[in-house]
Design an enzyme around this catalytic site. Structure first.
Site, PDB file in Angstrom:
ATOM      1  N   LYS A 138      10.245  -4.771 -97.442  1.00  0.00           N
ATOM      2  CA  LYS A 138       9.695  -5.972 -98.083  1.00  0.00           C
ATOM      3  C   LYS A 138       9.161  -6.889 -96.985  1.00  0.00           C
ATOM      4  O   LYS A 138       9.839  -7.164 -95.991  1.00  0.00           O
ATOM      5  CB  LYS A 138      10.816  -6.657 -98.858  1.00  0.00           C
ATOM      6  CG  LYS A 138      10.362  -7.425-100.060  1.00  0.00           C
ATOM      7  CD  LYS A 138      11.593  -7.804-100.869  1.00  0.00           C
ATOM      8  CE  LYS A 138      11.246  -8.660-102.044  1.00  0.00           C
ATOM      9  NZ  LYS A 138      12.455  -9.147-102.720  1.00  0.00           N
TER      10      LYS A 138
HETATM   11  O1  G3P Z   1      12.637 -11.350-106.923  1.00  0.00           O
HETATM   12  C1  G3P Z   1      12.496 -12.616-106.380  1.00  0.00           C
HETATM   13  C2  G3P Z   1      13.595 -13.460-106.832  1.00  0.00           C
HETATM   14  O2  G3P Z   1      14.802 -13.103-106.211  1.00  0.00           O
HETATM   15  C3  G3P Z   1      13.343 -14.914-106.745  1.00  0.00           C
HETATM   16  O3  G3P Z   1      13.864 -15.417-107.901  1.00  0.00           O
HETATM   17  O4  G3P Z   1      14.814 -17.084-109.378  1.00  0.00           O
HETATM   18  O5  G3P Z   1      14.885 -17.413-106.882  1.00  0.00           O
HETATM   19  O6  G3P Z   1      12.746 -17.611-108.108  1.00  0.00           O
HETATM   20  P1  G3P Z   1      14.094 -16.967-108.067  1.00  0.00           P
END
Ligand code: G3P
Length: 218
Positions: free
Chosen positions: A83
């Site tokens: 990634k």
């Molecule tokens: O896959 C990306 C994710 O982990 C981010 O999610 O909820 O932190 O925006 P969030």
């Protein structure tokens, strides 16, 4: 649409895997911090039972640094995806990894053009963050539709991996648009099973079965 689980919590991954809901795993530095365990040990353990791709995020800010990290991470399991953040250095790294046959996932995508740049660099996946766009009053799903249209128009094989998913409606929209993958927090995966009419229907069936004296299973 494939379901990836967006967590580094090994027990949560095991539970979802047992339900057949884990086509792959995505992690990031925040999720590793939240899980509170050693990075390498965690990824190695996940790769003992998850057959699908496991995304491991690089931390370097230069392409050279990312490539060095990638060399290590690919030894942690069978199906490691590197990634990389959406930066010019990141895209240099993606180009080099792709020429070595190493799969990549370009993260922190917030515009369709970032996704196109990543696809042109040879990314295996792009990860647009829908929830974070919704948070700032922009349409997260709008960019998924735009990316789908662009990738289809130019027959790009890069897969759209919808990230920052917050609820089952995000998943429904992603599936309707034709996203390739949605990566989902464990709690949202569990929500997919639920409907109040399913719960009340089960209660009614059990009550009616009692009325005809059916022996209840243990
Ligand atoms: O896959 C990306 C994710 O982990 C981010 O999610 O909820 O932190 O925006 P969030």
């Amino acid at each position: 649409m494939q379901f990836f689980i967006d967590t580094a919590d090994v027990e949560e991954i095991r539970k979802a895997h047992a339900l057949g809901l884990v086509d792959g795993v995505t992690t990031n530095p925040s999720l590793i911090k939240k899980a509170g365990r050693d990075h390498e040990q965690t990824i190695r353990e996940i790769s003992t039972f998850v057959e699908g791709p496991i995304s491991v995020e690089t931390l370097s800010e230069t392409a050279e640094g990312m490539l060095e990290e990638a060399k290590t991470y690919v030894t942690w399991g069978q199906n490691i995806v590197i990634k990389v953040v959406m930066t010019p250095e990141g895209m240099k790294a993606v180009r080099a990894l792709s020429s070595q046959g190493i799969k990549t996932n370009v993260t922190l995508i917030f515009t369709p053009m970032q996704a196109l740049v990543a696809a042109k660099a040879g990314a295996t996946y792009v990860s647009p963050f829908v929830g974070r766009l919704d948070d700032i009053g922009q349409s997260g799903m709008g960019i998924i539709s735009d990316i789908r249209q662009i990738f289809d128009t130019y027959q790009l094989s890069t897969e759209i991996l919808v990230a920052s998913v917050r609820n089952p409606v995000h998943m429904l929209d992603a599936a309707l648009i034709g996203a390739d993958v949605a990566t989902v927090p464990p709690a949202t995966l569990v929500q997919l099973f639920k409907h109040p009419l399913t719960d009340s229907g089960i209660q009614t069936f059990l009550k009616d079965a009692q009325a005809w004296n059916r022996k209840q299973p243990a």
